[in-house]
Design an enzyme around this catalytic site. Structure first.
Site, PDB file in Angstrom:
ATOM      1  N   ASP A 208       0.865  -1.185   0.000  1.00  0.00           N
ATOM      2  CA  ASP A 208       0.000   0.000   0.000  1.00  0.00           C
ATOM      3  C   ASP A 208       0.897   1.229   0.000  1.00  0.00           C
ATOM      4  O   ASP A 208       0.845   2.063   0.892  1.00  0.00           O
ATOM      5  CB  ASP A 208      -0.924  -0.028   1.220  1.00  0.00           C
ATOM      6  CG  ASP A 208      -2.097   0.936   1.076  1.00  0.00           C
ATOM      7  OD1 ASP A 208      -2.317   1.444  -0.044  1.00  0.00           O
ATOM      8  OD2 ASP A 208      -2.795   1.180   2.073  1.00  0.00           O
ATOM      9  N   GLU A 284     -12.147   7.679 -11.130  1.00  0.00           N
ATOM     10  CA  GLU A 284     -11.785   6.803 -12.246  1.00  0.00           C
ATOM     11  C   GLU A 284     -11.685   5.366 -11.745  1.00  0.00           C
ATOM     12  O   GLU A 284     -11.639   5.102 -10.536  1.00  0.00           O
ATOM     13  CB  GLU A 284     -10.469   7.237 -12.873  1.00  0.00           C
ATOM     14  CG  GLU A 284      -9.289   7.190 -11.933  1.00  0.00           C
ATOM     15  CD  GLU A 284      -7.994   7.639 -12.606  1.00  0.00           C
ATOM     16  OE1 GLU A 284      -7.815   7.340 -13.799  1.00  0.00           O
ATOM     17  OE2 GLU A 284      -7.186   8.288 -11.931  1.00  0.00           O
TER      18      GLU A 284
END
Length: 294
Positions: A208, A284
């Site tokens: 991450d 998006e």
């Protein structure tokens, strides 16, 4: 990011003409409008100026306007500029070095990254690389893992998110160590090397961290970092373990292919699957990777 070693000249060396921020912004707007009209025949809509930043880039570097109405928090750590802004539709948003990272609206991001409903984390040992907003740690702990260790370099990010984004991280950033998890503040690569030397193994490793760079070739500091993370992650995984990470926007085909090439070069060999999700604060569709030993 700031450029190192950039030199400036006194105002007198520029004919005593000082360009204000408003002049600079208008000049940029006019340049963009002219280029857009030349390419598409369209005119760029008027950019709204004011005290708050409202424009942030998509993964493929399109400019997106956000309904930001307040700056909640701002500071600069030794590593990056940290901002938390409030959006009328997305809630509080974490912005790092002028790039949107996560918002209160983005549970789908975390759930897709962790494969909720697909992966079984109960009784598993997990390592999170990065994850300073606390959202992934918070959601993973709901799945009853044996233990989670999170390696995050920026203490100030965690402090800010604990105070202003606790709707996505709960109270997990309140403490650095409990029976269920440990948050280690430091360079994740150095701690990965330490774990490897100790022979420590995990069922899952989460990347991450930084996004896949937008570039024409897998060269440079960011790509070197990504390769290091991949190599070390698979040294930490159990034989049936899995590496899970975010990629980039699905429109960034070239960068995604470059990343997949790096996966194919790994030894021992790995195989991967992908999943997609529309992330509200990114505005998006984003691609996520699930990587295992072949």
């Amino acid at each position: 990011m700031e450029s190192a070693g950039e030199q400036t000249t006194p105002d007198s060396d520029r004919g005593c003409i000082v360009e204000t921020e408003a002049h600079t912004g208008k000049r940029l707007e006019n340049t963009l409008a002219k280029k857009l009209k030349a390419l598409t025949g369209q005119v760029l809509p008027t950019l709204k100026r004011g005290d708050l930043a409202r424009y942030f880039p998509s993964s493929d570097e399109r400019i997106i306007e956000y309904d930001i109405d307040s700056l909640v928090y701002e500071a600069r750590s030794p590593f990056q500029k940290i901002q938390i802004m409030h959006s009328k539709t997305l809630g509080n948003m974490l912005i790092l070095d002028e790039l949107q990272n996560i918002a209160e609206s983005d549970l789908i991001y975390t759930e897709t990254l962790m494969g909720r409903g697909i992966e079984n984390y109960e009784g598993k040992e997990i390592c999170i690389l990065g994850g300073g907003d606390g959202a992934l740690l918070y959601e993973l702990l709901k799945e009853k893992p044996k233990h989670v260790v999170m390696l995050e370099i920026d203490e100030l990010v965690m402090q800010a998110c604990n105070k202003y984004l606790n709707s996505i991280c709960g109270d997990v950033l309140e403490k650095r160590k409990t029976d269920q998890y440990e948050i280690v503040v430091g360079d994740c690569v150095e701690y990965m090397k330490k774990f490897i030397a100790e022979g420590r193994k995990f069922d899952y490793v989460f990347g991450d961290l930084t996004d896949i760079p937008i570039s024409g070739a897998p060269i440079g500091e960011c790509w070197d970092f990504i390769r290091t993370i991949l190599e070390h992650s698979f040294m930490l995984l159990k034989p049936d373990g899995k590496y899970l990470t975010h990629g980039n926007g699905t429109t960034c085909l070239e960068s995604l292919e470059l990343f997949e090439e790096q996966l194919r070069l790994l030894k021992p060999k790995v195989k991967f699957t992908t999943s997609k999700a529309f992330v509200p604060s990114f505005m998006e569709e984003w691609l996520f990777y699930q990587v295992t030993f072949a």
